[in-house]
Scaffold this motif. Sequence first.
Motif, PDB file in Angstrom:
ATOM      1  N   SER A   1      -1.666  -1.609   3.828  1.00  0.00           N
ATOM      2  CA  SER A   1      -3.111  -1.366   3.882  1.00  0.00           C
ATOM      3  C   SER A   1      -3.704  -2.370   2.910  1.00  0.00           C
ATOM      4  O   SER A   1      -3.129  -3.420   2.742  1.00  0.00           O
TER       5      SER A   1
ATOM      6  N   GLU B   1      -4.106   2.188  -0.952  1.00  0.00           N
ATOM      7  CA  GLU B   1      -2.661   2.226  -0.731  1.00  0.00           C
ATOM      8  C   GLU B   1      -2.322   2.172   0.744  1.00  0.00           C
ATOM      9  O   GLU B   1      -2.444   1.142   1.340  1.00  0.00           O
TER      10      GLU B   1
ATOM     11  N   ASP C   1       2.888   5.125  -5.091  1.00  0.00           N
ATOM     12  CA  ASP C   1       3.421   3.849  -5.596  1.00  0.00           C
ATOM     13  C   ASP C   1       4.295   4.077  -6.840  1.00  0.00           C
ATOM     14  O   ASP C   1       4.925   3.154  -7.332  1.00  0.00           O
TER      15      ASP C   1
ATOM     16  N   PRO D   1      -3.213  -8.541   0.876  1.00  0.00           N
ATOM     17  CA  PRO D   1      -2.561  -7.232   0.928  1.00  0.00           C
ATOM     18  C   PRO D   1      -1.111  -7.409   1.385  1.00  0.00           C
ATOM     19  O   PRO D   1      -0.696  -8.524   1.696  1.00  0.00           O
TER      20      PRO D   1
HETATM   21  O1  DON Z   1      -0.808  -1.585  -5.242  1.00  0.00           O
HETATM   22  C1  DON Z   1       0.013  -1.885  -4.403  1.00  0.00           C
HETATM   23  O2  DON Z   1       0.842  -2.734  -4.565  1.00  0.00           O
HETATM   24  C2  DON Z   1      -0.021  -1.218  -3.051  1.00  0.00           C
HETATM   25  N1  DON Z   1      -0.607   0.063  -3.115  1.00  0.00           N
HETATM   26  C3  DON Z   1      -0.752  -2.105  -2.111  1.00  0.00           C
HETATM   27  C4  DON Z   1      -0.545  -1.661  -0.710  1.00  0.00           C
HETATM   28  C5  DON Z   1      -0.681  -2.768   0.208  1.00  0.00           C
HETATM   29  O3  DON Z   1      -0.944  -3.900  -0.117  1.00  0.00           O
HETATM   30  C6  DON Z   1      -0.439  -2.472   1.599  1.00  0.00           C
HETATM   31  N2  DON Z   1      -0.731  -3.681   2.384  1.00  0.00           N
HETATM   32  N3  DON Z   1      -0.907  -4.064   3.435  1.00  0.00           N
END
Ligand code: DON
Length: 581
Positions: free
Chosen positions: A401, A422, A443, A488
């Motif tokens: 995401s 997230e 996470d 992302p």
């Molecule tokens: O903070 C983080 O690393 C994750 N929650 C980010 C999630 C994410 O980038 C998903 N992407 N497509």
Amino acid sequence: MKTLLRTVSAFVILTMAGSAFAQIPKPEASDPEAFTGRSEPKSGTGKEWMVAAANPLAVQAGADILAAGGSALDAAIAVNLVLNLVEPQSSGIGGGAFIVHWDAKASSLRTYDGREEAPKAAAENRFLTKDGKPMGRMQAIVGGKSVGVPGLVRVMELAHKNHGKLPWARLFQPAIALAENGFAISPRLNALLAGDRNLAMIEPARSFYYDAGGQAKAAGVILKNPAFAATLREIAAKGADAFYTGAIAADIVQTVESAPQNPGDMTLDDLKAYKAVERPPVCGGYRTYKVCGMGPPSSGGIGVIQSLAILEPHNLRALGPKSPVSYHLMAEAGRLSFADRAVYMADPDSVPVPTEALIAPDYLKARAALVKEDQRLPVAEAGKVPAKHAFVTADSPELPSTTHFSIVDRDGNAVAMTSTIESGFGSRLMTKGGFILNNQLTDFSYEDVAEKRTVANRVAGEKRPRSSMTPTIVFNKDGKLEMVLGSPGGPAIVGFVVKTLVAMIDWDMSPANAAASPFVLGMGNNVILEEGLEPVKTDLEKLGHTVRVNNSASGIHAIRVTKDGLVGGADPRREGVVIGK
Ligand code: DON
């Protein structure tokens, strides 16, 4: 511990109309913000300022703010608020963000942590089943327990105090207008809604995003969100306190407490106590450049610096983008930095993360020396650095995401901002105030102990989960701003950013082509190649790599300052564009 450790021309618009998005494959149920097709590379140019982000309406909002004399940071706030509305699966005021900011006049780089925080009551067994085993992914994500205290509004306020030019309330106008007048549901949002079983089951999101029969509202349908407009009006008029106290805070607590699955324990005090934190940036070298980003609780900045240092001894320019060796090297760099991430990286206010040791030149040289052009490292283990904690390997899932945007203003200030709830549609809980709450607490590592040692990234009250987000700013040898980028992608983010930098720096690709270029990810014993890289698969397998070919919705938005002006690129795997003037 927490306080002790806290020290430290024309517009050029490339549209996606008629692009490959017309034919969108249905997302996999297990892939919450799935790949939904790709378009041609998308670029833009400008002489004065530029915005690159994941949705045309958000980019337009940022452009309007810059055209009205706003700063890069002002534009970033307007962009993120519109993204909350039009790309609700990825980010918003129910989530958190990291901001890397370059102030050209002061020659000063500052980084801001608006990461979500666990409620005070959170304990280390939060994502363990009764018999002590890690919960299933969706079992942990959906509902109230995964929701961290949102950080976005506070971090926007903190950064605006330092770098804003236009009044705070002005930055809310584009999102308020769109929320009241409505916006057309994009093809990607429609595809993601259609593929998400959980969001379709929980009110009020169900009635808001789906029709009475449970079908996702179609692309092109005009969606209004008056509740969100009212929320934004409150925050615009009264500042961030209106979010962290009063009716909006009470709505968040109530939504979390009354979740139909995993009711949570966030309190009004948790919200009131939340603080955004300015932290020292982390920087490293690559070729003639200085590459800077976000330190812990993100693992991203360190991951990029480590990966580039491991690649540095190799002549990637001579090898070029067709050589299997280039992809082998990027995979090995990823595997080594990923191993360090799993052991050492966590919230620096809770755990003494050895940040400096992990990016020290001698350590990086030793890590680089492990990598050979004609051999695969049999095991990629974490390195040994002096540490004040018995660190142990443990991982946590991070799901696709999140959103990244890059902005440069007419004074040469820049913002690289990665913002997230997230997983796709976060916890699936939508407040009465019209925004979705994050699931950032998943996470954390679900396991609290491994090999009889406490896991650095285990859950604890008032702690921030480790992130992979990697907003990045790159300077040339004269210390001048040259690149602004990020993506992302959860744990894949570091690999996405590294391949984009290699493509721009070693292979002279434009930001658009670099963003579009295929990725290779090395994690643990596995290598993931993007579709299109099949020609190098057999060569990597001959070296002993276990290779999987996959698609992924990276969302790289990059800007480069060139002698002819600003050049930007938007990732063809999402719906973004670039506007420059
Ligand atoms: O903070 C983080 O690393 C994750 N929650 C980010 C999630 C994410 O980038 C998903 N992407 N497509």
